[in-house]
Enzyme design. Structure first.
Site, short mmCIF file in Angstrom:
data_model
loop_
_atom_site.label_atom_id
_atom_site.label_comp_id
_atom_site.label_asym_id
_atom_site.label_seq_id
_atom_site.Cartn_x
_atom_site.Cartn_y
_atom_site.Cartn_z
N ARG A 176 0.83 -1.22 0.00
CA ARG A 176 0.00 0.00 0.00
C ARG A 176 0.86 1.26 0.00
O ARG A 176 0.51 2.26 -0.66
CB ARG A 176 -0.92 -0.03 1.23
CG ARG A 176 -1.86 1.16 1.38
CD ARG A 176 -2.78 0.92 2.56
NE ARG A 176 -3.48 2.13 2.99
CZ ARG A 176 -4.65 2.54 2.51
NH1 ARG A 176 -5.25 1.84 1.58
NH2 ARG A 176 -5.22 3.64 2.97
N VAL A 228 -6.00 7.89 -1.75
CA VAL A 228 -6.05 6.45 -1.53
C VAL A 228 -6.98 6.27 -0.34
O VAL A 228 -6.66 6.69 0.78
CB VAL A 228 -4.65 5.87 -1.25
CG1 VAL A 228 -4.75 4.37 -0.97
CG2 VAL A 228 -3.71 6.13 -2.42
N SER A 229 -8.14 5.69 -0.58
CA SER A 229 -9.17 5.61 0.46
C SER A 229 -8.68 4.80 1.64
O SER A 229 -7.74 4.01 1.54
CB SER A 229 -10.44 4.98 -0.11
OG SER A 229 -10.95 5.76 -1.16
N ALA A 230 -9.34 4.98 2.78
CA ALA A 230 -9.00 4.22 3.97
C ALA A 230 -9.08 2.73 3.67
O ALA A 230 -9.99 2.27 2.97
CB ALA A 230 -9.96 4.58 5.11
#
Length: 407
Positions: A44, A77-79
């Protein structure tokens, strides 16, 4: 230390991935082995080099990658929690062809892991800043097989039909290109806004209509391009202290609200209670479904004069009728255990009756829907006649007629 394709990892990355997935499992966001394995495999941090390693792997942290001139996030970048929930909702499987609307790279890499080498992933974004980053970081992470497309996500995309569509931007409408790109029985998972409330809804295609199979609370940056849609903002005091937002094409007449908040406040209480930290997100959706003149109230904490005391100062249900309004309120009635009571505050000549109306619907929610599985959402083309729609609240968007049907 190395990852699954042999690249060296920064110290602590593998442990942080494991901790993130364990936390997401404990929270119920990760339920399947496929999603867990994908999140354990994809690095990530590669997709948000601006963040520290620890920040990149915090389950609840969205990693903003671009802001507009007003400082508002337009790409992120979403949770990880949100991404895990959407992947579980989408039920992506090996060998599938998947279209992602709204890019960033990381989520597309997760999907690529799940579909495997026999599947296909296409990710689309309207912003060249986003697609260039996505291409770069997908290549760095070893996912060159993901096809990145610079285009308006509301337009048709080559490569379909798709088994799954996953929309990772907040949408107000459902463009016909999305339904048309789905195989029969395929699903689209989309954060859809209704009266300002966003739910991540997984819809299954049944001919020309889409019928929900699941829905969860969600929040994403708004879609850009052809189907961008701004809320209508009303400032009843003429300042940014208190704002009323209305999100649909049909909205109440707010021309007579000047001075309404200078009138005496009426307070009505429902007798319906809620414990501290107990969720009640379905209440907001029920009120949006059942009350005329529905919108959301927000209060600027830096300008707050305590004139209003809504249940939620960021986004609280409010209704408007002529020169009157009322909003949902909460008051603490017990310290041990901490317990609150729902009620409503009203302003203007009809403020009291409006507050009583909110309370009546709170009681109906408590009686009929508090423990239910929630409503079914159905989307049909905008030209669909009323007799072909299911029972429920009908919201006319630009492309679809959305029906919210409660059991």
């Amino acid at each position: 230390m190395a990852d699954s394709v042999g690249r060296s990892l920064p110290d602590g990355d593998e442990a942080l991935r494991v901790a993130m997935v364990e936390a997401l499992r404990a929270a119920g966001s990760v339920r399947s082995a496929a999603v867990a394995e994908a999140m354990l495999t994809v690095p990530r941090h590669v997709f948000a080099p601006e963040a520290t390693l620890e920040e990149a792997y915090e389950p609840e942290r969205a990693l903003v990658t671009k802001r507009n001139e007003y400082g508002l996030a337009v790409s992120s970048v979403s949770a990880a929690r949100i991404q895990a929930q959407m992947l579980e909702q989408a039920d992506v499987r090996p060998g599938m062809r998947v279209l992602e609307i709204g890019s960033g790279g990381y989520n597309a890499a997760l999907i690529a892991e799940v579909v495997g080498p026999e599947g296909e992933v296409v990710t689309v974004d309207i912003d060249p800043f986003v697609t260039e980053r996505a291409e770069k970081y997908l290549a760095e992470a070893g996912y060159e097989r993901v096809r990145v497309v610079l285009a308006d996500g509301s337009a048709p995309v080559e490569g379909g039909p798709f088994d799954r569509i996953v929309v990772t931007v907040g949408a107000w409408d459902l463009p016909p290109a999305w339904t048309g790109a789905l195989v029969e029985g395929g699903t689209i998972t989309v954060p859809l806004r209704m009266h300002g409330l966003t739910r991540s809804i997984a819809f299954r295609r049944e001919g020309e209509r889409l019928v929900s199979v699941s829905a969860t609370v969600s929040g994403f940056v708004k879609i850009q391009g052809t189907d961008a849609h701004d809320e209508f903002l009303v400032l009843p005091r003429g300042t940014k202290e208190i704002g009323l937002r209305f999100d649909e094409l049909e909205r109440p007449d707010t021309s007579r609200l000047g001075g309404v908040l200078d009138t005496p406040r009426a307070e009505w209480w429902s007798g319906v209670t809620i414990g501290n930290q107990e969720p009640f997100d379905s209440l907001y959706l029920w009120l949006a479904s059942s009350l005329p003149g529905f919108g959301l109230m927000s209060v600027d904490p830096e300008l707050d004069t305590k004139t209003v005391a809504p249940a939620n100062r960021m986004a609280c249900p409010v209704i408007v009728d002529g020169g009157s309004l009322a909003y949902l309120a909460l008051r603490k009635i017990s310290d041990d255990p901490v317990t609150f009571e729902f009620g409503a505050h009203g302003f203007g000549p009809e403020g009291g009756p409006l507050a009583a109306l909110i309370n009546a619907e709170v009681r109906r929610w408590d009686r009929d829907h508090r423990t239910s599985s929630g409503p079914v959402f159905t989307a049909q083309p905008i030209g669909t006649s009323n007799d072909q729609l299911p029972d429920g609240l009908v919201i006319d968007k630009s492309h679809v007629r959305l029906t919210i049907s409660w059991p």
